[in-house]
Scaffold this motif. Structure first.
Motif, PDB file in Angstrom:
ATOM      1  N   MET A 137       0.827  -1.205  -0.017  1.00 53.70           N
ATOM      2  CA  MET A 137      -0.072  -0.046  -0.029  1.00 53.70           C
ATOM      3  C   MET A 137       0.814   1.196  -0.033  1.00 53.70           C
ATOM      4  SD  MET A 137      -2.906  -0.911   2.675  1.00 53.70           S
ATOM      5  CE  MET A 137      -3.635   0.796   2.506  1.00 53.70           C
ATOM      6  N   SER A 138       0.534   2.238  -0.645  1.00 49.54           N
ATOM      7  CA  SER A 138       1.258   3.559  -0.845  1.00 49.54           C
ATOM      8  C   SER A 138       0.883   4.356   0.443  1.00 49.54           C
ATOM      9  CB  SER A 138       0.820   4.241  -2.060  1.00 49.54           C
ATOM     10  OG  SER A 138       1.336   5.630  -2.084  1.00 49.54           O
ATOM     11  N   ASN A 139       1.843   4.861   0.851  1.00 45.86           N
ATOM     12  CA  ASN A 139       1.670   5.867   2.101  1.00 45.86           C
ATOM     13  C   ASN A 139       1.463   7.383   1.616  1.00 45.86           C
ATOM     14  OD1 ASN A 139       1.666   3.791   4.146  1.00 45.86           O
ATOM     15  ND2 ASN A 139       3.840   3.780   4.009  1.00 45.86           N
ATOM     16  N   LYS A 140       1.547   7.534   0.401  1.00 47.77           N
ATOM     17  CA  LYS A 140       1.460   8.752  -0.198  1.00 47.77           C
ATOM     18  C   LYS A 140       0.237   9.591  -0.107  1.00 47.77           C
ATOM     19  CE  LYS A 140       4.238   8.962  -4.409  1.00 47.77           C
ATOM     20  NZ  LYS A 140       4.240   8.823  -6.052  1.00 47.77           N
ATOM     21  N   SER A 141       0.306  10.770   0.514  1.00 42.98           N
ATOM     22  CA  SER A 141      -0.874  11.560   0.824  1.00 42.98           C
ATOM     23  C   SER A 141      -1.300  12.067  -0.664  1.00 42.98           C
ATOM     24  CB  SER A 141      -0.723  12.620   1.711  1.00 42.98           C
ATOM     25  OG  SER A 141       0.525  13.586   1.266  1.00 42.98           O
ATOM     26  N   PRO A 142      -2.867  12.417  -0.485  1.00 41.60           N
ATOM     27  CA  PRO A 142      -3.403  12.836  -1.692  1.00 41.60           C
ATOM     28  C   PRO A 142      -2.778  14.471  -1.979  1.00 41.60           C
ATOM     29  CG  PRO A 142      -5.024  12.960   0.217  1.00 41.60           C
ATOM     30  CD  PRO A 142      -3.671  12.313   0.510  1.00 41.60           C
ATOM     31  N   PRO A 143      -2.754  14.531  -3.454  1.00 36.59           N
ATOM     32  CA  PRO A 143      -2.284  15.926  -3.880  1.00 36.59           C
ATOM     33  C   PRO A 143      -2.959  16.923  -3.195  1.00 36.59           C
ATOM     34  CG  PRO A 143      -3.448  15.034  -5.764  1.00 36.59           C
ATOM     35  CD  PRO A 143      -3.116  13.908  -4.527  1.00 36.59           C
ATOM     36  N   PRO A 144      -2.355  18.141  -2.766  1.00 41.57           N
ATOM     37  CA  PRO A 144      -3.063  19.347  -2.095  1.00 41.57           C
ATOM     38  C   PRO A 144      -4.220  19.667  -3.142  1.00 41.57           C
ATOM     39  CG  PRO A 144      -0.928  19.932  -2.855  1.00 41.57           C
ATOM     40  CD  PRO A 144      -0.855  18.367  -2.927  1.00 41.57           C
ATOM     41  N   ARG A 145      -5.160  19.909  -2.262  1.00 43.54           N
ATOM     42  CA  ARG A 145      -6.498  20.688  -3.205  1.00 43.54           C
ATOM     43  C   ARG A 145      -6.057  22.213  -3.698  1.00 43.54           C
ATOM     44  NH1 ARG A 145     -11.113  23.090  -0.019  1.00 43.54           N
ATOM     45  NH2 ARG A 145     -11.763  24.497  -1.442  1.00 43.54           N
ATOM     46  N   PRO A 146      -6.314  22.471  -5.007  1.00 42.68           N
ATOM     47  CA  PRO A 146      -6.150  23.689  -5.334  1.00 42.68           C
ATOM     48  C   PRO A 146      -6.803  24.573  -4.733  1.00 42.68           C
ATOM     49  CG  PRO A 146      -6.674  21.944  -7.331  1.00 42.68           C
ATOM     50  CD  PRO A 146      -6.893  21.284  -5.942  1.00 42.68           C
ATOM     51  N   ALA A 147      -6.365  25.880  -4.548  1.00 43.66           N
ATOM     52  CA  ALA A 147      -7.215  26.973  -4.177  1.00 43.66           C
ATOM     53  C   ALA A 147      -8.368  27.026  -4.917  1.00 43.66           C
ATOM     54  CB  ALA A 147      -6.194  28.191  -3.901  1.00 43.66           C
ATOM     55  N   PRO A 148      -9.581  27.383  -4.444  1.00 44.87           N
ATOM     56  CA  PRO A 148     -10.820  27.846  -4.998  1.00 44.87           C
ATOM     57  C   PRO A 148     -10.648  28.991  -5.772  1.00 44.87           C
ATOM     58  CG  PRO A 148     -11.024  28.067  -2.568  1.00 44.87           C
ATOM     59  CD  PRO A 148      -9.809  27.220  -3.007  1.00 44.87           C
ATOM     60  N   ARG A 149     -11.320  29.278  -6.841  1.00 44.98           N
ATOM     61  CA  ARG A 149     -11.291  30.490  -7.615  1.00 44.98           C
ATOM     62  C   ARG A 149     -12.852  30.904  -7.680  1.00 44.98           C
ATOM     63  NH1 ARG A 149      -8.258  29.110 -12.957  1.00 44.98           N
ATOM     64  NH2 ARG A 149      -7.865  31.382 -13.129  1.00 44.98           N
ATOM     65  N   LEU A 150     -12.779  32.357  -8.253  1.00 44.13           N
ATOM     66  CA  LEU A 150     -13.809  32.942  -8.544  1.00 44.13           C
ATOM     67  C   LEU A 150     -14.468  32.576  -9.931  1.00 44.13           C
ATOM     68  CD1 LEU A 150     -13.365  36.484  -7.144  1.00 44.13           C
ATOM     69  CD2 LEU A 150     -15.093  34.786  -6.222  1.00 44.13           C
ATOM     70  N   TYR A 151     -15.887  32.627  -9.959  1.00 46.08           N
ATOM     71  CA  TYR A 151     -16.702  32.296 -11.250  1.00 46.08           C
ATOM     72  C   TYR A 151     -17.672  33.563 -11.220  1.00 46.08           C
ATOM     73  CZ  TYR A 151     -19.450  29.455 -14.594  1.00 46.08           C
ATOM     74  OH  TYR A 151     -20.298  29.286 -15.915  1.00 46.08           O
ATOM     75  N   LEU A 152     -17.582  34.507 -12.161  1.00 48.23           N
ATOM     76  CA  LEU A 152     -18.348  35.708 -12.047  1.00 48.23           C
ATOM     77  C   LEU A 152     -19.425  35.531 -13.156  1.00 48.23           C
ATOM     78  CD1 LEU A 152     -18.509  38.732 -11.259  1.00 48.23           C
ATOM     79  CD2 LEU A 152     -17.050  39.326 -13.192  1.00 48.23           C
ATOM     80  N   ALA A 153     -20.706  35.773 -12.834  1.00 54.98           N
ATOM     81  CA  ALA A 153     -21.944  35.831 -13.727  1.00 54.98           C
ATOM     82  C   ALA A 153     -22.105  37.157 -13.755  1.00 54.98           C
ATOM     83  CB  ALA A 153     -23.122  35.154 -12.857  1.00 54.98           C
ATOM     84  N   THR A 154     -22.292  37.697 -15.034  1.00 51.10           N
ATOM     85  CA  THR A 154     -22.653  38.956 -15.535  1.00 51.10           C
ATOM     86  C   THR A 154     -24.316  39.348 -15.190  1.00 51.10           C
ATOM     87  OG1 THR A 154     -23.574  38.567 -17.558  1.00 51.10           O
ATOM     88  CG2 THR A 154     -21.181  38.724 -17.357  1.00 51.10           C
ATOM     89  N   PRO A 155     -24.595  40.530 -15.196  1.00 54.04           N
ATOM     90  CA  PRO A 155     -25.916  40.908 -15.078  1.00 54.04           C
ATOM     91  C   PRO A 155     -26.693  40.428 -16.485  1.00 54.04           C
ATOM     92  CG  PRO A 155     -24.639  42.987 -14.740  1.00 54.04           C
ATOM     93  CD  PRO A 155     -23.690  41.728 -15.223  1.00 54.04           C
ATOM     94  N   VAL A 156     -28.079  40.423 -16.583  1.00 51.55           N
ATOM     95  CA  VAL A 156     -28.392  40.061 -17.952  1.00 51.55           C
ATOM     96  C   VAL A 156     -28.065  41.149 -18.831  1.00 51.55           C
ATOM     97  CG1 VAL A 156     -30.464  39.867 -19.048  1.00 51.55           C
ATOM     98  CG2 VAL A 156     -30.482  38.840 -16.595  1.00 51.55           C
ATOM     99  N   VAL A 157     -27.466  40.470 -19.855  1.00 53.40           N
ATOM    100  CA  VAL A 157     -26.913  41.410 -20.867  1.00 53.40           C
ATOM    101  C   VAL A 157     -27.854  41.936 -22.154  1.00 53.40           C
ATOM    102  CG1 VAL A 157     -25.132  41.814 -22.514  1.00 53.40           C
ATOM    103  CG2 VAL A 157     -24.486  40.598 -20.480  1.00 53.40           C
ATOM    104  N   ASP A 158     -28.266  43.292 -22.128  1.00 53.86           N
ATOM    105  CA  ASP A 158     -28.845  43.684 -23.411  1.00 53.86           C
ATOM    106  C   ASP A 158     -27.902  44.555 -24.305  1.00 53.86           C
ATOM    107  OD1 ASP A 158     -30.743  44.600 -25.034  1.00 53.86           O
ATOM    108  OD2 ASP A 158     -32.113  45.579 -23.618  1.00 53.86           O
ATOM    109  N   ASP A 159     -27.801  45.752 -23.601  1.00 56.46           N
ATOM    110  CA  ASP A 159     -26.663  46.340 -24.325  1.00 56.46           C
ATOM    111  C   ASP A 159     -25.346  46.143 -23.551  1.00 56.46           C
ATOM    112  OD1 ASP A 159     -24.969  48.289 -25.359  1.00 56.46           O
ATOM    113  OD2 ASP A 159     -26.014  50.010 -25.060  1.00 56.46           O
ATOM    114  N   PRO A 160     -24.421  45.667 -24.276  1.00 54.67           N
ATOM    115  CA  PRO A 160     -23.142  45.238 -23.541  1.00 54.67           C
ATOM    116  C   PRO A 160     -22.089  46.412 -23.392  1.00 54.67           C
ATOM    117  CG  PRO A 160     -23.030  44.437 -25.931  1.00 54.67           C
ATOM    118  CD  PRO A 160     -24.288  44.967 -25.661  1.00 54.67           C
ATOM    119  N   ALA A 161     -22.303  47.522 -23.660  1.00 49.88           N
ATOM    120  CA  ALA A 161     -21.398  48.703 -23.675  1.00 49.88           C
ATOM    121  C   ALA A 161     -20.720  48.594 -22.299  1.00 49.88           C
ATOM    122  CB  ALA A 161     -21.996  49.792 -24.229  1.00 49.88           C
ATOM    123  N   SER A 162     -21.686  48.895 -21.465  1.00 47.32           N
ATOM    124  CA  SER A 162     -21.246  49.177 -19.868  1.00 47.32           C
ATOM    125  C   SER A 162     -20.363  47.866 -19.402  1.00 47.32           C
ATOM    126  CB  SER A 162     -22.291  49.459 -18.945  1.00 47.32           C
ATOM    127  OG  SER A 162     -23.215  48.406 -18.934  1.00 47.32           O
TER     128      SER A 162
END
Length: 222
Positions: free
Chosen positions: A1-26
């Motif tokens: 059996m391997s005594n290796k520990s599992p790889p470290p979990r990556p840091a969580p990252r942001l996922y950005l949802a936009t407002p509902v886009v009608d005119d995208p200029a702003s």
């Protein structure tokens, strides 16, 4: 059996949802500074329903800004517009939509899924090859599970399954708690856009919240 520990979990990252886009200029004007301020993994574009040609042109206007910042651009629904608009993938609202969209999206584009009301549906989505699963978004009536229930679902998924999971946060406290519970990504939308300080300040606070949570988890595991 391997005594290796599992790889470290990556840091969580942001996922950005936009407002509902009608005119995208702003949004076109605001996005470069937002994406330069913090690490955003992906942007979910929520399009106002209109004719396909107009929606495609809006995706095309936003895609280079997001992609040049090193983030992926996903379209909320409308997998048929992804390739034509130059997006990186689509977010699908449930198992049926995911199944229907997979042939057009895979293997070149991202297929994410939400609307998963049961653990069984979540496992089905994972087996279908979803690139991520979103937990905690409001349903058609604006109802969503409690923050505790969302955190528990994230913890369950992160512990047992390989595909990344995303927590839908409506407060900074939820962003912190979902990151602590094992979310690979934390999705923020109206939390950022409705903040009286402006979206940049809110996005920086959300990023700090998930980094703080992850740091505490790392210390706890050390």
């Amino acid at each position: 059996m391997s005594n290796k520990s599992p790889p470290p979990r990556p840091a969580p990252r942001l996922y950005l949802a936009t407002p509902v886009v009608d005119d995208p200029a702003s949004l076109i004007a605001e996005l470069p500074a937002l994406l330069a301020a913090v690490d955003v993994a992906a942007v979910l574009v929520r399009l106002k329903e209109t004719d396909q040609r107009t929606m495609i042109s809006r995706i095309k206007a936003l895609a280079p800004i997001v992609q040049n910042a090193g983030a992926a651009l996903l379209v909320d629904g409308h997998p048929e517009l992804v390739a034509r608009g130059g997006a990186d993938g689509a977010h699908l609202p449930g198992i049926a939509a995911l199944k229907e969209a997979m042939p057009s999206l895979k293997p070149d584009r991202i297929a994410g899924v939400g609307g998963l009301t049961t653990r069984h549906h979540s496992m089905d989505a994972g087996e279908m090859g979803a690139d991520y699963l979103l937990f905690g978004e409001p349903d058609a009536n604006g109802q969503r599970p409690s923050a505790q229930a969302i955190a528990e679902r994230l913890d369950w998924w992160a512990e047992l399954f390989e595909p990344p999971c995303v927590g839908f946060a409506v407060t900074f406290e939820e962003a912190h708690d979902f990151a602590a519970s094992g979310a690979d990504f934390v999705l923020v939308g109206d939390l950022v856009w409705a903040d009286s300080r402006g979206p940049k300040a809110a996005l920086i606070e959300a990023d700090a919240a998930i980094k703080k949570a992850f740091a505490a988890v790392v210390v706890g595991e050390g």
